[in-house]
Design an enzyme around this catalytic site. Sequence first.
Site, PDB file in Angstrom:
ATOM      1  N   ASP A 152     115.331  47.887   0.620  1.00 15.05           N
ATOM      2  CA  ASP A 152     115.188  48.028  -0.824  1.00 15.05           C
ATOM      3  C   ASP A 152     114.813  46.690  -1.475  1.00 15.05           C
ATOM      4  O   ASP A 152     115.413  45.661  -1.161  1.00 15.05           O
ATOM      5  CB  ASP A 152     116.528  48.526  -1.391  1.00 15.05           C
ATOM      6  CG  ASP A 152     116.453  48.918  -2.848  1.00 15.05           C
ATOM      7  OD1 ASP A 152     115.751  49.888  -3.153  1.00 15.05           O
ATOM      8  OD2 ASP A 152     117.087  48.249  -3.679  1.00 15.05           O
ATOM      9  N   GLU A 172     116.760  43.156  19.802  1.00 13.76           N
ATOM     10  CA  GLU A 172     117.791  43.213  20.845  1.00 13.76           C
ATOM     11  C   GLU A 172     118.049  44.650  21.276  1.00 13.76           C
ATOM     12  O   GLU A 172     118.700  44.897  22.279  1.00 13.76           O
ATOM     13  CB  GLU A 172     119.111  42.628  20.316  1.00 13.76           C
ATOM     14  CG  GLU A 172     119.104  41.134  20.162  1.00 13.76           C
ATOM     15  CD  GLU A 172     120.385  40.668  19.461  1.00 13.76           C
ATOM     16  OE1 GLU A 172     121.417  41.366  19.534  1.00 13.76           O
ATOM     17  OE2 GLU A 172     120.322  39.600  18.830  1.00 13.76           O
TER      18      GLU A 172
END
Length: 571
Positions: A223, A276
């Site tokens: 956002d 990751e």
Amino acid sequence: MTTTATLATRTDAEHMADPDWWRQASVYQIYPRSFADSNGDGIGDINGITAKVPYLKALGVDAVWLSPFYPSALADGGYDVDEYRNVDPRLGTLEDFDAMASALHTAGIKLIVDIVPNHSSNRHEWFQEALAAPKGSPARDRYIFRDGLGDQGELPPSDWHSVFGGPAWERITEPDGTPGQWYMHIFAKEQPDLNWDNPEVREDFLKTLRFWSDRGVDGFRIDVAHALTKNLEETLPTTADLEAEGEALYLEGRHPYWDRNEVHEIYAEWRKLFNEYNPPRTAVAEAWVHADRRARYASPEGLGQAFNFDLLQADFDAAQFRKTITKNLAEAEASGASSTWVFSNHDVVRHATRYGLPASASSAEGDIMSGQAGKQWLLAGGRQEDVDVELGLRRARAASLLMFALPGSAYLYQGEELGLQEVGSEIPDSERQDPSFFRNKGVEIGRDGCRVPLPWTAGGSSFGFGPAGSHLPQPAWFADSSVEVQEAQEDSTLSLYRRALALRSQLQADETLEWLETGRPDVLVFRRPNGWTSVTNFGTEPFELPAGDVLVSSSPLEGAFLPGATTAWLQ
Ligand code: GLC
Ligand code: CA
């Protein structure tokens, strides 16, 4: 409408494991409070979404994006977050969330959640701590507090305006009861801006991203991604100063709070975390920035993708569409991202309504938070009789079908697959919820009209939204747009979306298109490398279709002719 092609060849398992799943995805935005209510309190909830997974599967979307579902006082529809690592108890529990995620994943649908990093809510424990702590304390440093101007500090630190109207600063009362410092809020006063120079703020968001990633969330919608970093060190410029420097500030990343260059350091760090995971978590920036600077957000070292709202802001016009598409595909290629396409979301007037407004009202150019056309119509009373509903829907169907033929990700907003119109004057002022209505009286009506709960059935107290009522009033005409009615109709908008999305999954192999010249300025034709062509007639004069089998069309053909405001795909 005929379908001759076979369905997708890709399996759900392939989709779920593919690190590039997002590049050409069809992403369905859910505004949770208005999607489906499982327990009859009038508010859509997490279990309501879980119950509709078969509907999402049948629609054929690749991913779902959930607008905020976190604990919130709803000062801004949930974009005022009290707690980032929890579910609003009115919407469910973390266990409900896990059950929803697993139901979506079992159905081969990815899950994206909204992250609101620019501001927390004023009920967040950090903000409460800041209010109780003295000036200059570490607690205040997590937000943007400043002394006021004037002898008594009675004037705001600058004359900046909040996006929702009114000043961008709010004065607090100090713990000892005296009038005190001011805090910055680009949006509502219940949304204090966080200080991204504070390492604790950075740490905490990494924790949040990890929390949801560990729970199986596949991606994030960021956002107001362009507002996080700020430069308020020196004397604050006035609004007039900022306007005088104009474009240069934006283009050079020097504006005190919009689109500063340093914001990308944050996203580079997030990217490391995303990578990751296997497959890597994805992210898309909501960044209302200059087109030339969008690629920075979309870079593979950053968030990976950024919304492009250019089609949303374009008129239903062949030249505008072609220019926008060409520019954005080139931009996406240069950034290494794939393009994004959007016609509707929870912030703008639905495209079926925008396209039915009188031509004089329809230029959206220049207005960034929402198509100007829609806003003007709302301000003029938002009466359905002033909208050419039939034309609006016809054009919206044509535009959406064109979008589904484009390379890149298509972002859909709940209800557009029903061809829903914006709800205007049917919402009485007394029931409005959007802060932009209250803070900007007479200038904005707000965004409630696209957030009215969906009609699932033709009858019932809330058209099947839930066992009881609905938190925003639904107009009587919702009955005809309901899922129940449209599922039974071969030519409904819902049937069109289902057919088009099923076909679209076969277009995924590459990200290019080739324009074919037609000799008609109001007709656009492009071919995808698999040989399919998409033809859109933006005008009124029928267009003779080139040879080929029709895979799908947005409105019935007239023999070998494509009528006005219609798209067809040919094989
Ligand atoms: C974004 C959201 C909008 C919200 C604002 C503040 O623009 O899409 O709904 O009001 O940010 O968080
Ligand atoms: Ca509920």
